[in-house]
Design a protein around this motif. Structure first.
Motif, PDB file in Angstrom:
ATOM      1  N   PHE A  46       0.851  -1.194   0.000  1.00 45.04           N
ATOM      2  CA  PHE A  46       0.000   0.000   0.000  1.00 45.04           C
ATOM      3  C   PHE A  46       0.880   1.235   0.000  1.00 45.04           C
ATOM      4  CE2 PHE A  46      -2.894  -3.102   1.932  1.00 45.04           C
ATOM      5  CZ  PHE A  46      -4.057  -2.864   1.214  1.00 45.04           C
ATOM      6  N   GLN A  47       0.515   2.209  -0.814  1.00 38.30           N
ATOM      7  CA  GLN A  47       1.232   3.482  -0.820  1.00 38.30           C
ATOM      8  C   GLN A  47       0.234   4.632  -0.817  1.00 38.30           C
ATOM      9  OE1 GLN A  47       3.762   2.922  -4.373  1.00 38.30           O
ATOM     10  NE2 GLN A  47       5.433   3.600  -3.041  1.00 38.30           N
ATOM     11  N   LEU A  48       0.700   5.792  -0.370  1.00 27.70           N
ATOM     12  CA  LEU A  48      -0.126   6.991  -0.368  1.00 27.70           C
ATOM     13  C   LEU A  48       0.198   7.823  -1.589  1.00 27.70           C
ATOM     14  CD1 LEU A  48       0.281   7.866   3.410  1.00 27.70           C
ATOM     15  CD2 LEU A  48      -1.492   6.496   2.286  1.00 27.70           C
ATOM     16  N   ASN A  67      -4.701  12.507  -1.810  1.00 25.91           N
ATOM     17  CA  ASN A  67      -5.736  11.820  -1.014  1.00 25.91           C
ATOM     18  C   ASN A  67      -6.065  10.407  -1.469  1.00 25.91           C
ATOM     19  OD1 ASN A  67      -6.880  12.569  -3.417  1.00 25.91           O
ATOM     20  ND2 ASN A  67      -8.885  12.966  -2.549  1.00 25.91           N
ATOM     21  N   ASP A  68      -5.172   9.752  -2.165  1.00 25.87           N
ATOM     22  CA  ASP A  68      -5.468   8.388  -2.634  1.00 25.87           C
ATOM     23  C   ASP A  68      -4.614   7.364  -1.914  1.00 25.87           C
ATOM     24  OD1 ASP A  68      -7.039   9.612  -4.506  1.00 25.87           O
ATOM     25  OD2 ASP A  68      -5.758   9.112  -6.221  1.00 25.87           O
ATOM     26  N   GLY A  91       0.293  -0.101  -6.822  1.00 24.18           N
ATOM     27  CA  GLY A  91       0.301   0.995  -7.790  1.00 24.18           C
ATOM     28  C   GLY A  91      -1.056   1.376  -8.354  1.00 24.18           C
ATOM     29  N   ALA A  92      -2.129   0.686  -7.968  1.00 21.36           N
ATOM     30  CA  ALA A  92      -3.466   0.999  -8.491  1.00 21.36           C
ATOM     31  C   ALA A  92      -4.337   1.569  -7.377  1.00 21.36           C
ATOM     32  CB  ALA A  92      -4.106  -0.256  -9.073  1.00 21.36           C
ATOM     33  N   ALA A 125      -7.155   1.048 -11.312  1.00 18.48           N
ATOM     34  CA  ALA A 125      -7.836   0.857 -10.031  1.00 18.48           C
ATOM     35  C   ALA A 125      -7.779  -0.621  -9.668  1.00 18.48           C
ATOM     36  CB  ALA A 125      -9.295   1.312 -10.129  1.00 18.48           C
ATOM     37  N   THR A 126      -7.973  -0.913  -8.380  1.00 18.47           N
ATOM     38  CA  THR A 126      -7.998  -2.304  -7.941  1.00 18.47           C
ATOM     39  C   THR A 126      -8.850  -2.431  -6.690  1.00 18.47           C
ATOM     40  OG1 THR A 126      -6.601  -4.252  -7.524  1.00 18.47           O
ATOM     41  CG2 THR A 126      -5.946  -2.200  -6.448  1.00 18.47           C
TER      42      THR A 126
END
Ligand code: BT5
Length: 253
Positions: free
Chosen positions: A103-105, A109-110, A115-116, A155-156
């Motif tokens: 998980f990354q920020l 705000n996502d 990477g998705a 997206a995922t």
């Protein structure tokens, strides 16, 4: 009306089978005088929204949560709380899935998974007559089970990666104590107290990115985060531009 659930980490919790938008319901509650520290979630959401009037595709089995707060700060500082929210969501998703570093920020705000885009955060506020913040709504949508096929960037969902869905209430139970934690750090130390933690989980920091603003598109190196949450973009001319609102495109997307 909503069903009252046991409180979690000092947050009153309300559950709805269906809502237009959890952010809209939180706003209605605020306008009816709710004192705040209220978290509400819905199983289904038919008018979920993103930033700047965009729609949030709200698939079955996903998390739709909004928190109503009445923080004693000016409106200018409220946006900093979107970073505290992202940190709490990152920690909660890591704990609930065991997929931590994947998980990354993504500024501003996502949340990304491999990477998705797996989650989005939407802060909405109202300002009182005195110019102070009347209330703040922190909305978060997490693709636990489903994700839209057509988006401007990949997206995922958690289920697509993990092979099993996480129950919305389990994620809420992981999220709310962490949200309280990061808000406390922010109250005590200001944005400086959360900036390094945010940067350590950030996507694209130090890399070349594209930023789409309302009237122009910029390219440069994402060189850091300012103390008000603005993204520092080092342009090819060497000049550094502070970006306060825009959409970031990372390399390879
Ligand atoms: C966001 O906006 O990412 C904030 C989304 C916040 C949703 C939550 S759900 C609970 C609460 N109640 C609400 O009504 N809203 C909040 P933004 O950065 O503007 O991203 C929106 C864009 O992401 C859209 O224009 C689509 O391109 C894309 N998108 C829409 N639905 C998506 C999804 N489920 N997963 C990934 N991308 C999506």
């Amino acid at each position: 009306p909503g069903f009252e659930r046991p409180a979690i980490a000092g947050w009153r919790v309300l559950h709805f089978p269906e809502l237009d938008s959890t952010n809209e319901e939180a706003r209605r509650r605020a306008q009816q005088g709710d004192e705040g520290d209220l978290a509400l979630y819905a199983d289904r959401q038919h008018a979920g929204r993103g930033r700047r009037g965009r729609a949030w595709v709200s698939g079955e089995g996903n998390l739709f949560l909004s928190c109503l707060l009445r923080p004693a700060v000016g409106p200018a500082r409220a946006a900093e709380l979107s970073f505290a929210t992202a940190l709490a969501a990152h920690d909660a998703l890591s704990a609930a899935t065991g997929l931590g570093p994947r998980f990354q920020l993504k500024w501003p705000n996502d949340l990304l998974l491999d990477g998705a885009k797996v989650a989005g955060i939407l802060l909405e506020s109202a300002t009182g007559r005195d110019g102070g913040l009347e209330f703040l709504v922190i909305g978060i949508g997490v693709n636990l089970a489903a994700f839209p096929a057509e988006t401007p960037y990949p997206a995922t969902s958690v289920a697509a990666t993990l092979g099993r869905a996480v129950a919305p209430l389990d994620l809420i139970a992981a999220f709310l104590p962490r949200l309280s934690h990061w808000i406390t750090v922010w109250e005590r130390e200001g944005f400086a107290g959360i900036r390094d933690a945010w940067a350590a989980r950030a996507a694209g920091l130090g890399e070349r990115i594209t930023v789409r603003l309302a009237h122009e598109t910029l390219e440069g190196v994402f060189s850091g985060l300012r103390l008000d949450g603005a993204l520092d973009l080092r342009l090819d001319s060497g000049a550094v531009r502070a970006v306060t609102a825009g959409d970031v495109f990372l390399p390879g997307t």
